[in-house]
Design a protein around this motif. Structure first.
Motif, PDB file in Angstrom:
ATOM      1  N   SER A 874      16.941 -68.327 -15.480  1.00 53.25           N
ATOM      2  CA  SER A 874      17.154 -69.746 -15.229  1.00 53.25           C
ATOM      3  C   SER A 874      17.732 -70.368 -16.483  1.00 53.25           C
ATOM      4  O   SER A 874      17.744 -69.761 -17.560  1.00 53.25           O
ATOM      5  CB  SER A 874      15.844 -70.424 -14.813  1.00 53.25           C
ATOM      6  OG  SER A 874      14.811 -70.093 -15.718  1.00 53.25           O
ATOM      7  N   ARG A 899      15.492 -75.798  -8.189  1.00 55.13           N
ATOM      8  CA  ARG A 899      14.311 -76.517  -8.679  1.00 55.13           C
ATOM      9  C   ARG A 899      14.488 -76.788 -10.165  1.00 55.13           C
ATOM     10  O   ARG A 899      15.200 -76.060 -10.864  1.00 55.13           O
ATOM     11  CB  ARG A 899      13.036 -75.700  -8.440  1.00 55.13           C
ATOM     12  CG  ARG A 899      12.791 -75.334  -6.999  1.00 55.13           C
ATOM     13  CD  ARG A 899      11.624 -74.360  -6.838  1.00 55.13           C
ATOM     14  NE  ARG A 899      10.334 -75.018  -7.011  1.00 55.13           N
ATOM     15  CZ  ARG A 899       9.156 -74.376  -6.956  1.00 55.13           C
ATOM     16  NH1 ARG A 899       9.139 -73.065  -6.745  1.00 55.13           N
ATOM     17  NH2 ARG A 899       8.035 -75.027  -7.111  1.00 55.13           N
ATOM     18  N   TRP A 901      12.032 -77.913 -13.671  1.00 61.03           N
ATOM     19  CA  TRP A 901      10.722 -78.140 -14.265  1.00 61.03           C
ATOM     20  C   TRP A 901      10.874 -78.717 -15.667  1.00 61.03           C
ATOM     21  O   TRP A 901      11.846 -78.423 -16.367  1.00 61.03           O
ATOM     22  CB  TRP A 901       9.928 -76.829 -14.406  1.00 61.03           C
ATOM     23  CG  TRP A 901       9.494 -76.199 -13.136  1.00 61.03           C
ATOM     24  CD1 TRP A 901       8.301 -76.359 -12.487  1.00 61.03           C
ATOM     25  CD2 TRP A 901      10.239 -75.249 -12.361  1.00 61.03           C
ATOM     26  NE1 TRP A 901       8.260 -75.591 -11.355  1.00 61.03           N
ATOM     27  CE2 TRP A 901       9.437 -74.887 -11.263  1.00 61.03           C
ATOM     28  CE3 TRP A 901      11.506 -74.678 -12.486  1.00 61.03           C
ATOM     29  CZ2 TRP A 901       9.860 -73.987 -10.299  1.00 61.03           C
ATOM     30  CZ3 TRP A 901      11.938 -73.785 -11.529  1.00 61.03           C
ATOM     31  CH2 TRP A 901      11.113 -73.435 -10.453  1.00 61.03           C
ATOM     32  N   LYS A 902       9.894 -79.480 -16.069  1.00 59.45           N
ATOM     33  CA  LYS A 902       9.745 -79.788 -17.482  1.00 59.45           C
ATOM     34  C   LYS A 902       8.891 -78.674 -18.075  1.00 59.45           C
ATOM     35  O   LYS A 902       7.829 -78.336 -17.531  1.00 59.45           O
ATOM     36  CB  LYS A 902       9.064 -81.146 -17.687  1.00 59.45           C
ATOM     37  CG  LYS A 902       9.004 -81.576 -19.147  1.00 59.45           C
ATOM     38  CD  LYS A 902       8.398 -82.969 -19.298  1.00 59.45           C
ATOM     39  CE  LYS A 902       9.374 -84.037 -18.856  1.00 59.45           C
ATOM     40  NZ  LYS A 902       8.860 -85.414 -19.154  1.00 59.45           N
ATOM     41  N   ILE A 903       9.349 -78.061 -19.157  1.00 59.48           N
ATOM     42  CA  ILE A 903       8.634 -76.940 -19.765  1.00 59.48           C
ATOM     43  C   ILE A 903       8.360 -77.279 -21.232  1.00 59.48           C
ATOM     44  O   ILE A 903       8.953 -78.186 -21.802  1.00 59.48           O
ATOM     45  CB  ILE A 903       9.443 -75.624 -19.667  1.00 59.48           C
ATOM     46  CG1 ILE A 903      10.788 -75.747 -20.406  1.00 59.48           C
ATOM     47  CG2 ILE A 903       9.667 -75.244 -18.216  1.00 59.48           C
ATOM     48  CD1 ILE A 903      11.591 -74.459 -20.446  1.00 59.48           C
ATOM     49  N   ARG A 909       6.005 -73.441 -17.917  1.00 58.41           N
ATOM     50  CA  ARG A 909       6.336 -74.505 -16.975  1.00 58.41           C
ATOM     51  C   ARG A 909       5.231 -75.542 -16.880  1.00 58.41           C
ATOM     52  O   ARG A 909       4.047 -75.239 -16.874  1.00 58.41           O
ATOM     53  CB  ARG A 909       6.605 -73.908 -15.594  1.00 58.41           C
ATOM     54  CG  ARG A 909       7.939 -73.194 -15.489  1.00 58.41           C
ATOM     55  CD  ARG A 909       8.123 -72.544 -14.127  1.00 58.41           C
ATOM     56  NE  ARG A 909       9.436 -71.911 -14.024  1.00 58.41           N
ATOM     57  CZ  ARG A 909       9.799 -71.114 -13.025  1.00 58.41           C
ATOM     58  NH1 ARG A 909       8.951 -70.850 -12.037  1.00 58.41           N
ATOM     59  NH2 ARG A 909      11.011 -70.581 -13.005  1.00 58.41           N
ATOM     60  N   GLY A 910       5.665 -76.794 -16.774  1.00 58.53           N
ATOM     61  CA  GLY A 910       4.763 -77.914 -16.520  1.00 58.53           C
ATOM     62  C   GLY A 910       5.080 -78.530 -15.180  1.00 58.53           C
ATOM     63  O   GLY A 910       5.137 -77.844 -14.157  1.00 58.53           O
ATOM     64  N   ASN A 911       5.327 -79.844 -15.164  1.00 59.53           N
ATOM     65  CA  ASN A 911       5.585 -80.551 -13.910  1.00 59.53           C
ATOM     66  C   ASN A 911       6.963 -80.216 -13.355  1.00 59.53           C
ATOM     67  O   ASN A 911       7.930 -80.096 -14.098  1.00 59.53           O
ATOM     68  CB  ASN A 911       5.489 -82.059 -14.132  1.00 59.53           C
ATOM     69  CG  ASN A 911       4.091 -82.496 -14.545  1.00 59.53           C
ATOM     70  OD1 ASN A 911       3.111 -81.844 -14.198  1.00 59.53           O
ATOM     71  ND2 ASN A 911       4.010 -83.591 -15.268  1.00 59.53           N
ATOM     72  N   GLU A 912       7.021 -80.085 -12.030  1.00 57.60           N
ATOM     73  CA  GLU A 912       8.318 -79.990 -11.373  1.00 57.60           C
ATOM     74  C   GLU A 912       8.894 -81.393 -11.231  1.00 57.60           C
ATOM     75  O   GLU A 912       8.166 -82.353 -10.934  1.00 57.60           O
ATOM     76  CB  GLU A 912       8.196 -79.318 -10.014  1.00 57.60           C
ATOM     77  CG  GLU A 912       9.543 -79.053  -9.363  1.00 57.60           C
ATOM     78  CD  GLU A 912       9.456 -78.199  -8.105  1.00 57.60           C
ATOM     79  OE1 GLU A 912      10.500 -78.021  -7.444  1.00 57.60           O
ATOM     80  OE2 GLU A 912       8.351 -77.701  -7.795  1.00 57.60           O
ATOM     81  N   LEU A 913      10.188 -81.521 -11.442  1.00 55.96           N
ATOM     82  CA  LEU A 913      10.837 -82.818 -11.439  1.00 55.96           C
ATOM     83  C   LEU A 913      11.683 -82.996 -10.186  1.00 55.96           C
ATOM     84  O   LEU A 913      12.289 -82.033  -9.690  1.00 55.96           O
ATOM     85  CB  LEU A 913      11.733 -82.964 -12.675  1.00 55.96           C
ATOM     86  CG  LEU A 913      11.033 -82.845 -14.031  1.00 55.96           C
ATOM     87  CD1 LEU A 913      12.052 -82.949 -15.160  1.00 55.96           C
ATOM     88  CD2 LEU A 913       9.968 -83.921 -14.191  1.00 55.96           C
ATOM     89  N   LEU A 932      13.986 -78.822 -20.282  1.00 56.55           N
ATOM     90  CA  LEU A 932      14.047 -78.633 -18.834  1.00 56.55           C
ATOM     91  C   LEU A 932      14.385 -77.190 -18.519  1.00 56.55           C
ATOM     92  O   LEU A 932      15.181 -76.555 -19.223  1.00 56.55           O
ATOM     93  CB  LEU A 932      15.109 -79.541 -18.209  1.00 56.55           C
ATOM     94  CG  LEU A 932      15.028 -81.051 -18.482  1.00 56.55           C
ATOM     95  CD1 LEU A 932      16.196 -81.753 -17.806  1.00 56.55           C
ATOM     96  CD2 LEU A 932      13.706 -81.622 -18.021  1.00 56.55           C
ATOM     97  N   GLU A 933      13.810 -76.683 -17.438  1.00 54.17           N
ATOM     98  CA  GLU A 933      14.202 -75.384 -16.882  1.00 54.17           C
ATOM     99  C   GLU A 933      14.795 -75.615 -15.506  1.00 54.17           C
ATOM    100  O   GLU A 933      14.209 -76.324 -14.681  1.00 54.17           O
ATOM    101  CB  GLU A 933      13.016 -74.429 -16.792  1.00 54.17           C
ATOM    102  CG  GLU A 933      13.408 -73.061 -16.234  1.00 54.17           C
ATOM    103  CD  GLU A 933      12.235 -72.121 -16.021  1.00 54.17           C
ATOM    104  OE1 GLU A 933      12.454 -71.032 -15.438  1.00 54.17           O
ATOM    105  OE2 GLU A 933      11.109 -72.481 -16.407  1.00 54.17           O
TER     106      GLU A 933
END
Length: 941
Positions: A874, A899, A901-903, A909-913, A932-933
């Motif tokens: 990714s 998709r 994510w904020k990483i 990985r943290g929250n999906e945006l 971001l990922e």
């Protein structure tokens, strides 16, 4: 809670990959050390553990020679007896990009995890000063404690413990340790008990025939090398334990926790000390009120957290780079400047050009060149150890480091060309003829750009093209300005044949690129403006002009925003037409003596400060046209040939010699149409020793502060670093680090100096608010070995910089401060230049002739990286907000998103945006780094 006081004794070493000795001599010493350490850890159950200096590259170096020891090392790491990482190498921070610090940690953590885990404490006693954003970087990775012994003052941190605070508010509970910092247990305990010596009483000296067995090269070529001891110290002086143990404990009296202290038993290149468990037993025997025990940094901070009240701990904000200069090694920034210049070039190729294109193509289904780029990054990170990147070494080590950087550069450029080839195969060229000559213009910046770009275009000789034009994708003409033309025979490599000869006419010109999409590319077509009869020798076609040239006469340049007039002394007057501000007498040079060392600038007692304004200059118009004009300025200064020291070796002693040599400085100032800054290329032919050359840029702005691009932030610093109670200060501490720009402003007007090759500047306290930029320091080859002795190599002159050094920078007058003037975007024009590649028609593909892969809405948000994720297929995009305000913006991608994510910085990985029409909206707090990922529907798996 323990009922008595506790001393956590940490066995460690500080292992420079190369410093006093070149890489292979150090490697030999490393093997001896590691073999010994492994034996001790495996055979002595009372040896509680060892801290391997916060890095992992020494393990990699050891395993390169001893691959069979990998499992033995992994066993000790897994058992918690060998602490490694989180770093890969131990970089000096300020000469390198902030992104490189993150990559270093990513590599170090992953390498350590392969062996069983990494040290979760930010052990940061290396590097000459600490960057302001480290608390955020470490905390984001998941590290919450730090040892930062370099370089915070007692005034800011009166106690050993403090809350180190980043610009975004992130905090680390941090210890600066005690007297002698990372050596506090080594100098106070080890020296008396093992060597029967008091280090700080100046009794430490080698006694031939008594101190041990050693050898020394006696031949003419190598007699300057150090002596080397070959036996191990076997002394043990128990009678000294009580006093030594008490002094060791007392050296941390400035702690806020009186019953819990850390004693660091190690030093530069120190060995494991097999007697340490016995020393601890004896300490417990003679000081029964203190529990001495071997432990780890992690154990120390866990105990500290239980005992300390955070409300009582002072906060220390921002960078740790306090005086005095020699303690902060403040001026190594400008030592061997050519290393830093090459490093910046490599960083710009790898980070700002190659990785973004490779990652973007990966999201479209191409294979990411992981192995190549991993090797390139390995070379680059191995060039960053603090002694290596600064060249505070023998000449051979500098040559080794330049080799590494050149390998990284070649890999970066090679991968970039492979990516261009991959992109070429994907573009739909059906709108063009098969014989068309095309240019691919690539822009890696996260915003659309419009540049005046020097390009070189070849046309087949059979077409007899005298002058070329360029058409945009819609057929509209793009402005060009001819520079020169020539005839060439150029090889065309063919993997299935011998190289083909290609007979061409070569056209050098300036091209007005028009808008190139953000993070993308566009294709333009070369057309024949005029042909010629090749056999004609008389009356060749003359060049035509539409007038409106930027150059006027031989000494003046003017475009829509700026006017420049060159003076007879080589300076120029700069007019900012948007404010009608005129800054006279800009851009001159000062040369002064330097009898310091690698780490600290020190003017001689008998100094002479010489200005280029005292010499006449040769001035000429070199290029001129409606797109670009260049004026050349050559100044030849006569400066002292060297410093004369007499028999003394102390810093600052001596005088500048009466013998003079020429210092030739050639500057080419270029003004482009539509450009708000004046570009400058300067070349210095240095033939003198023991001196410093600085570029002086008067600003006529009254301010007490400067702003400079730092690591994920803009660092604001005073013109005077810090004053003592009596009003005195260290002038050399006002020599400040900079990234890609240094800037001053009074709020209404400002001036910034942009660069891709400089590291050090100073805001002078003169009546003109001059920015002084250090171009080079020429100094003795003298390596600090111990407080009273140095390794000296008077016949190795690499540190004297007797060579030609080239620089590229720009002067940018503007309204407001750096934020209001979008100085980051202007600096990107020097560091992330658009690339032009001549390509032929490859037929039909699935990509349009113009496309953008990524863009950032809001120019105050700064792009740090676009790359492949470390462990997944990714894309990772990193940006930051260097301003004092919350910034909102959006990142838009030019490929179908799956998709986002904020990483964190370790890519967890943290929250999906949410994603809407390929766009991710962001709200970025002041000083915050955001990563971001991105997964794409078409990415290679």
């Amino acid at each position: 809670m323990e009922s008595k006081k506790t001393a956590i004794v940490v066995a460690h070493t500080h292992w420079d990959r190369e410093w006093r000795y070149p890489i292979w001599k150090n490697r030999s010493l490393l093997i001896e050390f590691m073999d010994w350490l492994l034996d001790i850890l495996e055979t002595d159950p009372e040896y509680g553990g060892f801290l391997l200096d916060g890095q992992t590259v020494c393990i990699a170096d050891y395993l390169e020679m001893r691959p069979e020891k990998r499992e033995r090392i992994a066993a000790q790491v897994k058992a918690g007896k060998l602490a490694i990482g989180p770093w890969y190498t131990l970089p000096d921070l300020f000469p390198i990009a902030g992104e490189c610090l993150v990559r270093n940690l990513l590599k170090g953590i992953r390498f350590a995890e392969e062996l069983g885990g990494y040290n979760p404490i930010a052990y940061h006693t290396f590097g000459w000063g600490q960057t302001a954003q480290f608390p955020q970087i470490y905390q984001d990775i998941g590290i919450h404690y730090a040892v930062a012994a370099k370089k915070v003052s007692h005034e800011r941190a009166p106690h050993c413990e403090f809350l180190w605070t980043a610009p975004d508010g992130s905090q680390l509970l941090t210890s600066r340790l005690g007297v002698f910092t990372r050596q506090n247990g080594y100098f106070y305990l080890h020296f008396p008990v093992r060597l029967n010596n008091i280090y700080d009483e100046n009794q430490y000296a080698w006694k031939w025939g008594e101190s041990g067995i050693c050898y020394h090269r006696a031949d003419e070529e190598l007699h300057e090398n150090d002596y080397f001891r070959i036996d191990h110290e076997d002394g043990y002086y128990k009678e000294n334990v009580k006093n030594a143990a008490q002094r060791t404990w007392d050296n941390m009296d400035e702690t806020l926790v009186g019953d819990w202290r850390i004693l660091m038993c190690g030093c530069d290149f120190s060995t494991p000390n097999p007697y340490l468990p016995q020393m601890i037993k004896d300490c417990n025997e003679v000081l029964p009120d203190i529990d001495f025990r071997m432990g780890s940094l992690q154990e120390y901070f866990q105990g500290l957290e239980k005992r300390i009240d955070r409300a009582e701990i002072p906060a220390v904000n921002g960078e740790l780079r306090d005086g005095e200069p020699c303690g902060a090694s403040a001026n190594a920034l400008a030592t061997r400047i050519h290393i830093k210049q090459l490093n910046k070039k490599v960083e710009n190729v790898m980070i700002r050009r190659t990785e973004p294109l490779a990652a973007s193509l990966m999201m479209l289904g191409d294979v990411y060149p992981t192995a190549f780029l991993a090797r390139g990054w390995d070379y680059l990170l191995k060039a960053h150890p603090h002694d290596s990147i600064n060249g505070v070494t023998q000449d051979k080590t500098v040559e080794d480091n330049l080799y590494r950087l050149n390998q990284a550069l070649e890999i970066g450029e090679t991968v970039y060309e492979d990516c261009v080839a991959g992109l070429l195969k994907r573009i739909d060229f059906s709108a063009y003829d098969k014989q068309d000559t095309l240019l691919l213009l690539h822009n890696s910046q996260p915003r659309a750009i419009h540049e005046i770009l020097p390009v070189v275009i070849d046309t087949p000789q059979e077409e007899n093209v005298w002058a070329v034009g360029v058409e945009d994708i819609d057929g509209a003409p793009l402005a060009v300005q001819a520079i020169s033309r020539d005839e060439h025979k150029q090889p065309v490599h063919d993997i299935e044949a011998r190289p083909w000869p290609f007979y061409v006419d070569r056209h050098h010109l300036y091209l007005d690129t028009g808008d190139i999409p953000a993070g993308g590319y566009k294709v333009v077509r070369v057309v024949a403006e005029r042909t010629f009869w090749r056999d004609e020798e008389w009356w060749p076609a003359m060049r035509k002009s539409a007038g409106k040239d930027i150059g006027q006469g031989t000494r003046s340049l003017e475009n829509e925003f700026l006017k420049v007039t060159v003076n007879a002394d080589g300076t120029f007057d700069l007019t900012d037409k948007s404010t009608d501000r005129v800054i006279p007498g800009m851009h001159y040079f000062e040369d002064d003596g330097d009898t310091g060392d690698y780490w600290a600038y020190y003017p001689p007692y008998g100094n002479q400060v010489i200005s280029s304004r005292g010499f006449n200059s040769r001035i000429w118009m070199e290029d001129n046209g409606p797109l670009s004009a260049t004026i050349g300025i050559e100044t030849c200064m006569q400066i002292p040939a060297r410093a004369e020291y007499g028999t003394a070796k102390i810093q600052g002693y001596g005088r500048r010699s009466d013998e003079l040599v020429d210092l030739k400085i050639v500057s080419r100032i270029t003004l482009n149409r539509g450009c708000r800054h004046l570009k400058v290329k300067t070349s210095i032919d240095n033939r003198a020793r023991d001196h410093r050359v600085r570029l002086m840029i008067p600003t006529d702005i009254r301010t007490d502060f400067s702003d400079a691009a730092g690591h994920f932030i803009v660092d604001r610093r005073g013109a005077v670093h810090e004053c003592d109670a009596d009003g005195t200060f260290y002038p050399e501490m006002a020599l400040r680090p900079q990234g890609i720009f240094a800037s001053v402003s009074d709020g209404d007007i400002g001036l910034s100096v942009l660069n891709n090759c400089l590291t050090e500047f100073q805001l002078m306290t003169d009546d003109r608010g001059t920015i002084a930029l250090t171009l080079l320091r020429a100094i003795r080859n003298r390596i600090c070995t111990e407080s009273r002795i140095s390794s000296e190599f008077p016949n190795k002159l690499g540190s004297q910089m007797l060579q030609t050094v080239d620089y590229e920078y720009a002067v940018y007058p503007h309204r407001g401060d750096w934020q209001q003037a979008n100085v980051f975007a202007e600096a990107d024009a020097l560091n992330a230049k658009p690339a032009a590649v001549q390509v032929s028609n490859s037929g039909g593909g699935d990509l349009s002739p113009s496309a953008g892969f990524y863009s950032i809405e809001n120019e105050t948000l700064v792009l740090s990286s676009v790359k492949k994720a470390e462990d997944r297929n990714s894309l990772v995009l990193r940006l930051y907000n260097p301003t004092k305000e919350l910034q909102t913006g959006a990142v838009t991608f030019g490929f179908p998103l799956e998709r986002v994510w904020k990483i964190n910085l370790n890519e967890v990985r943290g929250n999906e945006l949410p994603v809407k029409a390929g766009t991710v909206s962001l709200s970025v707090p002041s000083g915050k780094i955001v990563t971001l990922e991105v997964e794409s529907k078409g990415s290679a798996q």
